[in-house]
Design a protein around this motif. Structure first.
Motif, PDB file in Angstrom:
ATOM      1  N   ASN A  76       0.806  -1.217   0.000  1.00  0.00           N
ATOM      2  CA  ASN A  76       0.000   0.000   0.000  1.00  0.00           C
ATOM      3  C   ASN A  76       0.842   1.271   0.000  1.00  0.00           C
ATOM      4  N   CYS A  77       1.748   1.387   1.007  1.00  0.00           N
ATOM      5  CA  CYS A  77       2.493   2.656   1.116  1.00  0.00           C
ATOM      6  C   CYS A  77       3.949   2.510   0.673  1.00  0.00           C
ATOM      7  N   HIS A  78       4.342   1.305   0.264  1.00  0.00           N
ATOM      8  CA  HIS A  78       5.677   1.027  -0.271  1.00  0.00           C
ATOM      9  C   HIS A  78       6.810   1.280   0.702  1.00  0.00           C
ATOM     10  N   SER A  79       6.507   1.393   1.989  1.00  0.00           N
ATOM     11  CA  SER A  79       7.614   1.535   2.936  1.00  0.00           C
ATOM     12  C   SER A  79       8.125   0.136   3.276  1.00  0.00           C
ATOM     13  N   GLU A  80       9.348   0.081   3.798  1.00  0.00           N
ATOM     14  CA  GLU A  80       9.955  -1.209   4.090  1.00  0.00           C
ATOM     15  C   GLU A  80       9.214  -1.883   5.253  1.00  0.00           C
ATOM     16  N   LEU A  81       9.035  -3.196   5.154  1.00  0.00           N
ATOM     17  CA  LEU A  81       8.257  -3.914   6.170  1.00  0.00           C
ATOM     18  C   LEU A  81       9.151  -4.414   7.302  1.00  0.00           C
ATOM     19  N   GLU A  82       8.715  -4.119   8.517  1.00  0.00           N
ATOM     20  CA  GLU A  82       9.440  -4.663   9.671  1.00  0.00           C
ATOM     21  C   GLU A  82       8.843  -6.000  10.074  1.00  0.00           C
ATOM     22  N   SER A  83       7.574  -6.171   9.811  1.00  0.00           N
ATOM     23  CA  SER A  83       6.909  -7.438  10.117  1.00  0.00           C
ATOM     24  C   SER A  83       6.254  -7.933   8.825  1.00  0.00           C
ATOM     25  N   PRO A  84       6.270  -9.247   8.603  1.00  0.00           N
ATOM     26  CA  PRO A  84       5.631  -9.749   7.383  1.00  0.00           C
ATOM     27  C   PRO A  84       4.102  -9.672   7.450  1.00  0.00           C
ATOM     28  N   TYR A  85       3.548  -9.400   8.618  1.00  0.00           N
ATOM     29  CA  TYR A  85       2.091  -9.446   8.798  1.00  0.00           C
ATOM     30  C   TYR A  85       1.412  -8.107   8.528  1.00  0.00           C
ATOM     31  N   LYS A  86       2.056  -7.053   9.038  1.00  0.00           N
ATOM     32  CA  LYS A  86       1.382  -5.765   9.034  1.00  0.00           C
ATOM     33  C   LYS A  86       2.400  -4.661   8.831  1.00  0.00           C
ATOM     34  N   CYS A  87       2.039  -3.641   8.062  1.00  0.00           N
ATOM     35  CA  CYS A  87       2.925  -2.504   7.861  1.00  0.00           C
ATOM     36  C   CYS A  87       2.808  -1.578   9.073  1.00  0.00           C
ATOM     37  N   VAL A  88       3.928  -1.221   9.689  1.00  0.00           N
ATOM     38  CA  VAL A  88       3.833  -0.361  10.879  1.00  0.00           C
ATOM     39  C   VAL A  88       3.441   1.066  10.500  1.00  0.00           C
ATOM     40  N   ARG A  89       3.724   1.437   9.259  1.00  0.00           N
ATOM     41  CA  ARG A  89       3.427   2.821   8.872  1.00  0.00           C
ATOM     42  C   ARG A  89       1.952   3.038   8.553  1.00  0.00           C
ATOM     43  N   LEU A 113      -2.491 -14.935  15.265  1.00  0.00           N
ATOM     44  CA  LEU A 113      -2.552 -14.506  13.860  1.00  0.00           C
ATOM     45  C   LEU A 113      -4.002 -14.387  13.381  1.00  0.00           C
ATOM     46  N   SER A 114      -4.895 -15.204  13.935  1.00  0.00           N
ATOM     47  CA  SER A 114      -6.313 -15.077  13.578  1.00  0.00           C
ATOM     48  C   SER A 114      -6.834 -13.702  13.967  1.00  0.00           C
ATOM     49  N   ARG A 115      -6.362 -13.212  15.099  1.00  0.00           N
ATOM     50  CA  ARG A 115      -6.777 -11.870  15.548  1.00  0.00           C
ATOM     51  C   ARG A 115      -6.287 -10.795  14.584  1.00  0.00           C
ATOM     52  N   ILE A 116      -5.172 -11.073  13.901  1.00  0.00           N
ATOM     53  CA  ILE A 116      -4.643 -10.089  12.944  1.00  0.00           C
ATOM     54  C   ILE A 116      -5.391 -10.157  11.610  1.00  0.00           C
ATOM     55  N   PHE A 117      -5.690 -11.397  11.158  1.00  0.00           N
ATOM     56  CA  PHE A 117      -6.154 -11.536   9.770  1.00  0.00           C
ATOM     57  C   PHE A 117      -7.629 -11.844   9.576  1.00  0.00           C
ATOM     58  N   HIS A 118      -8.375 -12.128  10.643  1.00  0.00           N
ATOM     59  CA  HIS A 118      -9.734 -12.606  10.382  1.00  0.00           C
ATOM     60  C   HIS A 118     -10.572 -11.568   9.628  1.00  0.00           C
ATOM     61  N   PRO A 119     -11.281 -12.002   8.572  1.00  0.00           N
ATOM     62  CA  PRO A 119     -12.077 -11.063   7.756  1.00  0.00           C
ATOM     63  C   PRO A 119     -13.092 -10.239   8.553  1.00  0.00           C
ATOM     64  N   ASP A 120     -13.524 -10.729   9.704  1.00  0.00           N
ATOM     65  CA  ASP A 120     -14.481  -9.976  10.522  1.00  0.00           C
ATOM     66  C   ASP A 120     -13.982  -8.575  10.845  1.00  0.00           C
ATOM     67  N   PHE A 121     -12.665  -8.438  10.969  1.00  0.00           N
ATOM     68  CA  PHE A 121     -12.117  -7.143  11.368  1.00  0.00           C
ATOM     69  C   PHE A 121     -11.914  -6.208  10.175  1.00  0.00           C
ATOM     70  N   PHE A 122     -12.265  -6.669   8.968  1.00  0.00           N
ATOM     71  CA  PHE A 122     -12.019  -5.843   7.773  1.00  0.00           C
ATOM     72  C   PHE A 122     -13.296  -5.538   7.005  1.00  0.00           C
ATOM     73  N   GLN A 123     -14.421  -5.637   7.716  1.00  0.00           N
ATOM     74  CA  GLN A 123     -15.716  -5.412   7.102  1.00  0.00           C
ATOM     75  C   GLN A 123     -15.816  -4.042   6.453  1.00  0.00           C
ATOM     76  N   GLU A 124     -15.182  -3.044   7.070  1.00  0.00           N
ATOM     77  CA  GLU A 124     -15.291  -1.678   6.561  1.00  0.00           C
ATOM     78  C   GLU A 124     -14.062  -1.271   5.756  1.00  0.00           C
ATOM     79  N   SER A 125     -13.140  -2.207   5.533  1.00  0.00           N
ATOM     80  CA  SER A 125     -11.896  -1.854   4.836  1.00  0.00           C
ATOM     81  C   SER A 125     -12.094  -1.863   3.335  1.00  0.00           C
ATOM     82  N   GLU A 126     -11.073  -1.329   2.638  1.00  0.00           N
ATOM     83  CA  GLU A 126     -11.144  -1.323   1.179  1.00  0.00           C
ATOM     84  C   GLU A 126     -11.027  -2.767   0.672  1.00  0.00           C
ATOM     85  N   PHE A 127     -11.480  -2.978  -0.556  1.00  0.00           N
ATOM     86  CA  PHE A 127     -11.577  -4.320  -1.101  1.00  0.00           C
ATOM     87  C   PHE A 127     -10.239  -5.057  -1.099  1.00  0.00           C
TER      88      PHE A 127
END
Lengths: 616, 239
Positions: free
Chosen positions: B16-29, B66-80
């Motif tokens: 998304n923002c092209h910054s370097e990733l510190e974690s493979p799961y989530k961009c800190v920026r 990891l389920s808490r990070i990725f479960h689709p329930d938490f992205f209901q309002e996110s972009e596609f």
């Protein structure tokens, strides 16, 4: 409608017998009542006096208009005419089937599919919510029995859409119940939810830890519930009637309905008492009365109740657990009030069940919690559910090849490679099924599709990747691609039993317009009522307090009232509200004076204000 | 719980923002979740070293976190785009947990990982099972010829006894997998490089043994199913 408030997301329990709607208020899930305090909306639709009625209004008609009053709609959701078999003879309303074996029920001059009928109940719930919140409520979570297959889930989602809901999630009923049960319990535990409702039975085993509710296994029977117990009593009554020499009680829809009502009443009475009296008053026939004991009743329903034991044992085995591993057995659904069911669960799980929850409300409350999660206000709780039945594709020789096994945590996906059998073959047919049997023919067809546009190559050379993806609703999406050519492939999916996308779209269009209209009409009606009472009060005060108001002021008030009356005939609720506000402002200082006079008269000798001159 | 191993992902960029990733799961920026890289295996994604002896409680804790990070329930309002990542990642995470949790599927997975896509489970009947299977088949054939006499009862008894033995054998094979797992972990743990030819030879030997154990389990499962079906069929046919 523009609003800066966050969208309200509600939870709906669309039940066989009754439906409920709930939301989370602060941190606590609550069921919404109607103005009379009723929490339950009977899942009944009736055609009476030229219009369609739902809920309590519809249930009132279910004896004298038995043939045009539909109930237990849930038993027909996503099912074809072959699958509803014996229900037919005990239902007073008629249904027909179309060329796709889809069920249509006649009400008045029109026929309706089960999703359309369920949508009418869902619309009543929507109105209840909108009345409560005073603004449109469009987002909902709807529950289904855990053992519903893909077609039944899809039918429920369609019903929601037809009613104008944006269905954020289809949630399994026992999972929702576990959510309501475990919300305030922080300790780790393994729970069995035994859910026996009006028409369906579910068993789910869940592990609760730190806010995560993980389903380990689920099982059930989508055609087993309180309706079946009623039917046993109806058979018993029918025997009593024919023993008394009264003929053909089952021919008359009203008679069926009277027997059903009496059966339901007696069944409920026998949960609290060891005997119950019955009185059968069929139209134009002599009355028959008698007494039945709980033992007799239990004897006749025991074989049906026993059918819940198999799925319980299977679910335990699938979860790789024994009854000793279960920390609590939670009972859900009205039928679990029956002593026989409580004994049975105690025997299966070797412990007394937990019965502190209201079995009618717990599913709706849990659905509200899930709605709260999806609405973005709750991040500490998460449901991990499973697919109840295996999914696969028919392969050579009619064999069912399982690609996703039952009790797999969702979302999930599986991919399998296929190829062609004939040189130059440019299309391949796929048959997607759900079930546990070895032969494709014994399982439920979910979809048939044809993959076309495969480049003509020798047999066995094309490589077709078929991907099945189950989303968090437990609903299937299928993708297929020929991997060598990378050419865009087209998939044509024909629903096996259920509504096509176009049909749903049309029904949504029809009803959505109406839903908007309905909402506006209600708003307008309320505004008109308010306007009428204000006009009445102002006119009365003007007459009573003529001396307090100047000519000019009186003219202003009169013109403001004219404006309000005009908006009332235009039926624009926004304009009505504006006009009410205007009249309010114009009469504000007069009202103050009138109030002062009233006070003055009430406290005769005390002068509240010295200024009683006419307003300029 | 240790942080996931940073391998080749350490220099990848946020979609998304092209910054370097510190974690493979989530961009800190930009706090967007990141797609699961195709070359990341189940062990890596769960932050585990490639070892076959797994602490199941730790595995479950990692899965839930990891389920808490990725479960689709938490992205209901996110972009596609982000919803899609959540769905795909959650589906793969569920599969990863299910695969590693069970000893048999874990063994099958390591065979695929180590030997590549061309790996095909062996079709050879384990020689020590051949006689046993042959005897069971004879007993089942006998059952269909006899009916309603003492000999039939004897055959049923013999079949039931056989079934019990095969069950025990099947269970023992599962424990055999534990032995292979320990051997594998020991070789990998001691090796300076897993690609060294002597290390590879040892590993491949262990993998072959694992493949044999899986094949034996599969045969045992099938023959037990056959006995069960035969006994059931016999009891419903006129008994």
């Amino acid at each position: 409608m523009g609003t800066d408030q966050a969208d309200i997301v509600v939870g709906i329990d669309l039940g066989t017998t009754n439906s409920l709607i709930a939301y989370v208020d602060g941190d606590t899930p609550k069921v919404l009542a109607d103005t009379d305090g009723n929490l339950l909306v009977p899942s009944v639709v009736s055609f009476a006096e030229g219009k369609l009625l739902t809920g309590i209004d519809a249930k009132e008609h279910w004896v004298e208009r038995a043939e045009s009053t539909v109930y237990s709609i849930k038993r027909f959701m996503g099912r074809d005419s072959n699958e509803v078999g014996e229900d037919r003879e005990y239902l007073p309303f008629a249904f027909e089937e179309d060329e796709n074996r889809l069920i249509h029920i006649q009400l008045g001059s029109k026929t309706y599919t089960p999703p359309e009928l369920s949508a009418m109940i869902l619309r009543e719930l929507k109105q209840r919510a909108e009345k409560h919140f005073g603004r449109p409520v469009n987002k909902a979570v709807i529950t289904v029995p855990a053992y519903f297959n893909d077609t039944q889930r899809q039918a429920t989602k369609d019903a929601g859409k037809i009613a104008g809901w944006d269905v954020l999630r289809i949630v399994n009923e026992p999972t929702a119940a576990a959510l309501a049960y475990g919300l305030d319990r922080k300790e780790k535990q393994t729970v069995a939810v035994y859910d026996l409702g009006g028409g369906t039975f579910d068993i789910s085993i869940l592990k609760l830890s730190e806010g995560i509710f993980r389903v380990l296994a689920t099982g059930g029977d989508t055609h087993l519930g309180g309706d079946d117990f009623d039917r046993q009593l109806m058979k018993y009554f029918a025997e009593k009637i024919s023993a008394a020499g009264v003929s053909g009680p089952m021919d008359d829809p009203r008679a069926i309905q009277l027997l059903r009502q009496e059966a339901e009443r007696v069944k409920i009475a026998l949960s609290a008492n060891s005997t119950a009296n019955f009185l059968l008053t069929l139209p134009g026939k002599p009355e028959i009365s008698g007494t039945i004991s709980r033992d007799e009743f239990e004897e006749m329903i025991r074989p049906i109740a026993q059918r819940t034991a198999g799925p319980c044992k299977q679910a335990l085995a699938d979860a790789k657990l024994t009854p000793e591993d279960i920390d609590a057995v939670v009972l859900v659904g009205g039928s679990t009030r029956m002593p026989l069911i409580r004994e049975l669960t105690e025997r299966i799980f070797g412990q007394k069940p937990y019965t502190d929850l209201n079995p009618d409300e717990v599913v709706a409350l849990g659905a509200a919690v899930q709605a709260d999660i999806l609405g973005g206000s709750r991040r500490d709780t998460l449901l991990l559910d499973v697919i109840p039945l295996s999914l696969g594709i028919e392969t050579m020789g009619g064999v069912f090849s399982r690609l996703i096994h039952r009790n797999t945590t969702i979302p999930t996906s599986a991919q399998e490679m296929f190829t062609t059998f004939v040189d130059g073959q440019t299309s391949v047919d796929f048959h997607v099924l759900q079930g546990e049997r070895e032969l494709a023919a014994d399982n439920r067809t979910l979809a048939r599709f044809k993959l076309t546009g495969i480049p003509p190559l020798p047999a066995g050379i094309p490589r077709i990747a078929v991907q099945l993806m189950i989303d968090a609703d437990g609903i299937l999406q299928v993708k297929a691609q020929e991997t060598r050519s990378k050419v865009e492939q087209s998939i044509e999916i024909r629903p096996s039993s259920g509504l096509t996308k176009d049909e749903v779209e049309r029904m949504i269009d029809d009803s959505f317009d109406h839903a908007e209209e309905d909402f506006l009409a209600r708003q307008t009606a309320e505004a008109i009522t308010e306007a009428k009472s204000i006009i009445h009060a102002v006119e009365k005060s003007l007459r009573k307090n003529e001396d307090l108001i100047s000519e000019a002021k009186r003219a202003m008030i009169a013109s403001s009232m004219e404006r309000l009356k005009k908006t009332m005939t235009d039926k624009d609720h926004g304009a009505i509200r504006d006009a009410i506000d205007h009249l309010d402002k114009v009469t504000h200082d007069v009202a103050e004076k009138i109030l002062n006079r009233a006070l003055h008269e009430a406290i005769k000798d005390t002068s509240v204000t010295g200024n009683q001159s006419a307003i300029e | 719980m240790s942080t996931p191993k940073q391998t080749d992902q350490s220099h990848s960029l946020c979609w998304n923002c092209h910054s370097e990733l510190e974690s493979p799961y989530k961009c800190v920026r930009c706090v967007k979740i990141q797609p699961w890289a195709d070359d990341t295996d189940y062990f890596q994604f769960l932050g585990l070293p490639r070892r076959l002896q797994i602490d199941l409680d730790d595995l479950e804790a990692r899965f839930l976190k990891l389920s808490r990070i990725f479960h689709p329930d938490f992205f209901q309002e996110s972009e596609f785009a982000e919803q899609d990542i959540a769905l795909v990642n959650a589906a793969r995470l569920n599969k990863a947990y299910a695969t590693l949790k069970d000893r048999e599927t874990r063994a099958g997975y390591i065979l695929e990982l180590e030997l590549g896509e061309k790996y095909r489970p062996t079709k050879n009947v384990p020689p020590e099972l051949a006689t046993s299977i042959f005897e069971v088949q004879e007993l089942m054939a006998e059952l269909s010829t006899h009916s309603g006499n003492a000999a039939e009862q004897e055959t049923i008894k013999a079949l039931k006894a056989r079934k019990e033995e095969l069950h025990k054998d099947s269970h023992a094979r599962l424990e055999e997998l534990d032995v292979h797992f320990a051997a594998y972990d020991k070789v990998i743990g001691a090796a300076t490089s897993p690609f060294e030819p002597s290390v590879r030879r040892k590993i491949e030997e262990i993998l072959r043994a694992m493949d044999q154990t899986l094949a034996a389990r599969l045969y045992l499962k099938r023959i037990i199913q056959n006995i069960t079906a035969t006994l059931e069929g016999n009891s419903t046919n006129g008994h």
